[in-house]
Structures are given as structure tokens and as C-alpha cells.
Motif scaffolding. Structure first.
Motif, PDB file in Angstrom:
ATOM      1  N   THR A 160       5.211  -7.395   6.270  1.00 24.60           N
ATOM      2  CA  THR A 160       5.335  -6.252   7.171  1.00 24.60           C
ATOM      3  C   THR A 160       6.756  -6.131   7.702  1.00 24.60           C
ATOM      4  O   THR A 160       7.171  -5.053   8.126  1.00 24.60           O
ATOM      5  N   ILE A 172      -0.735 -10.962   2.960  1.00 24.28           N
ATOM      6  CA  ILE A 172       0.181 -10.305   3.891  1.00 24.28           C
ATOM      7  C   ILE A 172       0.759 -11.344   4.849  1.00 24.28           C
ATOM      8  O   ILE A 172       0.015 -12.074   5.511  1.00 24.28           O
ATOM      9  N   PHE A 231       0.515  -1.423   6.877  1.00 26.65           N
ATOM     10  CA  PHE A 231      -0.250  -1.191   5.660  1.00 26.65           C
ATOM     11  C   PHE A 231      -1.609  -0.617   6.054  1.00 26.65           C
ATOM     12  O   PHE A 231      -2.334  -1.222   6.849  1.00 26.65           O
ATOM     13  N   SER A 265       1.918   2.988  -2.486  1.00 29.79           N
ATOM     14  CA  SER A 265       0.690   2.201  -2.528  1.00 29.79           C
ATOM     15  C   SER A 265       1.014   0.790  -2.996  1.00 29.79           C
ATOM     16  O   SER A 265       1.834   0.600  -3.899  1.00 29.79           O
ATOM     17  N   LEU A 266       0.377  -0.203  -2.396  1.00 32.65           N
ATOM     18  CA  LEU A 266       0.601  -1.587  -2.786  1.00 32.65           C
ATOM     19  C   LEU A 266      -0.157  -1.901  -4.065  1.00 32.65           C
ATOM     20  O   LEU A 266      -1.218  -1.322  -4.329  1.00 32.65           O
ATOM     21  N   LEU A 320      -4.122  -0.033  -0.174  1.00 28.59           N
ATOM     22  CA  LEU A 320      -3.253  -0.065   1.001  1.00 28.59           C
ATOM     23  C   LEU A 320      -2.020   0.807   0.784  1.00 28.59           C
ATOM     24  O   LEU A 320      -1.332   0.692  -0.235  1.00 28.59           O
ATOM     25  N   GLN A 321      -1.756   1.646   1.759  1.00 32.28           N
ATOM     26  CA  GLN A 321      -0.601   2.531   1.727  1.00 32.28           C
ATOM     27  C   GLN A 321       0.436   2.058   2.738  1.00 32.28           C
ATOM     28  O   GLN A 321       0.096   1.609   3.831  1.00 32.28           O
ATOM     29  N   VAL A 322       1.714   2.176   2.375  1.00 36.08           N
ATOM     30  CA  VAL A 322       2.815   1.759   3.232  1.00 36.08           C
ATOM     31  C   VAL A 322       3.141   2.876   4.229  1.00 36.08           C
ATOM     32  O   VAL A 322       3.310   4.037   3.837  1.00 36.08           O
ATOM     33  N   SER A 333      -5.396   1.180   5.036  1.00 34.26           N
ATOM     34  CA  SER A 333      -6.477   1.508   4.125  1.00 34.26           C
ATOM     35  C   SER A 333      -7.350   2.573   4.775  1.00 34.26           C
ATOM     36  O   SER A 333      -8.064   2.301   5.749  1.00 34.26           O
TER      37      SER A 333
END
Length: 235
Positions: free
Chosen positions: A61, A35, A160, A139-140, A145-147, A162
């Protein structure tokens, strides 16, 4: 600084003249997601190699130069090892990458300012084009990890999250006791405050915050002390 939980390993690497936090997030026994790789590309890949993790994806980000400057060097370093890394960003910040990136990033800094010129010189390096774009709720790759789209600092700023690991990577949307700058033409303080209140502050209070600059925090702390300073930092 390493932060461990039962499931996660997160390594913070502080990079460049603006002390940008880059984060290595383990996603498997020997794989990771990266990231916001700042300008110190060699420092970042040495850190990953020291802990025996290989990146499969780089995500941003937001598109500002201090969060993206090391990406292309890292991609090329691993390509020589036969590893291909994909790059993702929110589509609203796509113009900060690639050929248009130099001009749009330079406009972020004061003109006729020696300190700003020096910072830009240290930070500017070619950046890759994105391989994919993500949106709110996505989801990445290969991670939990969710946006969460958090426009305000930039139009395409995201966090992001979790849920399993109670971790939130906030970029320049939320810091320890501060918000990101909202005085750019593409920024909007009201949008940022609205999305923090409607989305971010609705997450569990024990959620750990991994910001784009400065020390780590928690949502509980930031909700409790919500008299935020704004316009934090040079970019």
C-alpha cells in the motif's frame, strides 16, 4: 483473525514492533495475494501454509519499512519451493525498495532516539526491487482488487478495493478513527483529506476497512465520525 464472506477469505497477521497488519487475500482455491508483509516473514508464510494458500503476488500500500520488511524473505522461501512471486508498488514509492531503501526509511524515524534506533534495527531487512508498478484504476494480478491512488501519507500511497466483496485495504491512509501521519517532507495532509473525500468516502458505506494498523472498521463508521486524529503511530 480470519474474516470470511461468500467469495473471500482474508487473514490478518499482525507483525513487528509497530503491530503492522499484513493481509493474505485468497484469489483461488490454493492461491493468494499478499498485502504489506511486515517483518515477521516466517509467521506470515506459516499462516499461509496453514490455510494451504500459496502467494503469487506481493503488493504494498506504500513503501514504509514496517509494511515491506518481510517481503524478500518470503520470496526466497517460496523460490526454494519452485514458486516465483511478483512484487508491485506505486511508482512514486519505488525508492523505498531496493538499495536506496535503507537511507530513505531511516529518515522516517527520529534521530538520536534509542527507541527509534531499536525499532529500525528490528525492522530493517533488505527489500526486493519491484517487478511492476501500478497506477490509479489498475487491477491487481489474478484478483478483483482495484488500485485507488491515495497520496498524502506518502506520494505513492494506495488503497486496494474489491467492489464485489465490499472490502478496502487502506494501508496507512485511513485507520479506525484516525489518519496516517502527514508530517513527513513527502507527506501532504490536504492531499490525503481531498482524496478521502473525493474517492474513498464515495464508496458504499458498508465497505469494510482493512487498515495498515489497528482494528478493522467500516466506511460508514469513519464517515459518521470524521473528526480524525492524525499523525497516528511512529511511521
Amino acid at each position: 483473525m480470519n474474516v470470511y464472506s461468500l467469495y473471500y477469505m482474508v487473514e490478518r497477521i499482525i507483525t513487528g514492533p509497530l503491530h503492522t497488519n499484513s493481509f493474505v487475500v485468497s484469489t483461488g482455491r490454493k492461491s493468494c495475494l499478499l498485502i504489506d508483509p511486515g517483518v515477521d516473514a516466517e509467521k506470515i508464510w506459516q499462516s499461509m501454509e496453514r490455510i494451504n494458500l500459496t502467494p503469487h503476488t506481493i503488493v504494498f500500500t506504500h513503501g514504509h519499512i514496517d509494511h515491506t520488511a518481510g517481503a524478500l524473505e518470503i520470496i526466497e522461501h517460496y523460490r526454494e519451493k519452485g514458486v516465483e512471486i511478483r512484487v508491485g508498488i506505486h511508482s512514486s514509492d519505488a525508492d523505498y525498495l531496493g538499495l536506496n531503501g535503507e537511507e530513505i526509511n531511516r529518515k522516517l524515524l527520529p534521530v538520536n532516539n534509542e527507541e527509534a534506533d531499536e525499532v529500525f534495527t528490528q525492522l530493517f531487512k533488505p527489500r526486493p526491487q519491484a517487478d511492476f508498478y501500478f497506477s490509479d484504476g489498475d487491477s491487481l494480478p489474478e484478483s478483483d482488487l482495484q488500485v485507488i491512488h491515495t497520496p498524502g501519507h506518502t506520494e505513492g500511497s494506495v488503497c486496494f478495493y474489491s467492489e464485489v466483496n465490499s472490502a478496502l485495504f487502506t494501508g496507512d491512509s485511513l485507520f479506525f478513527d484516525a489518519l496516517g501521519r502527514t508530517d513527513y517532507t513527502s507527506s501532504n495532509k490536504d492531499d490525503l483529506l481531498n482524496v478521502l473525500n473525493s474517492k474513498i468516502f464515495q464508496l458504499p458505506p458498508e465497505t469494510r476497512i482493512y487498515p495498515g494498523h489497528g482494528p478493522l472498521s467500516s466506511l460508514e463508521r469513519e464517515i459518521r465520525d470524521d473528526s480524525f486524529k492524525t499523525n497516528h503511530g511512529m511511521i
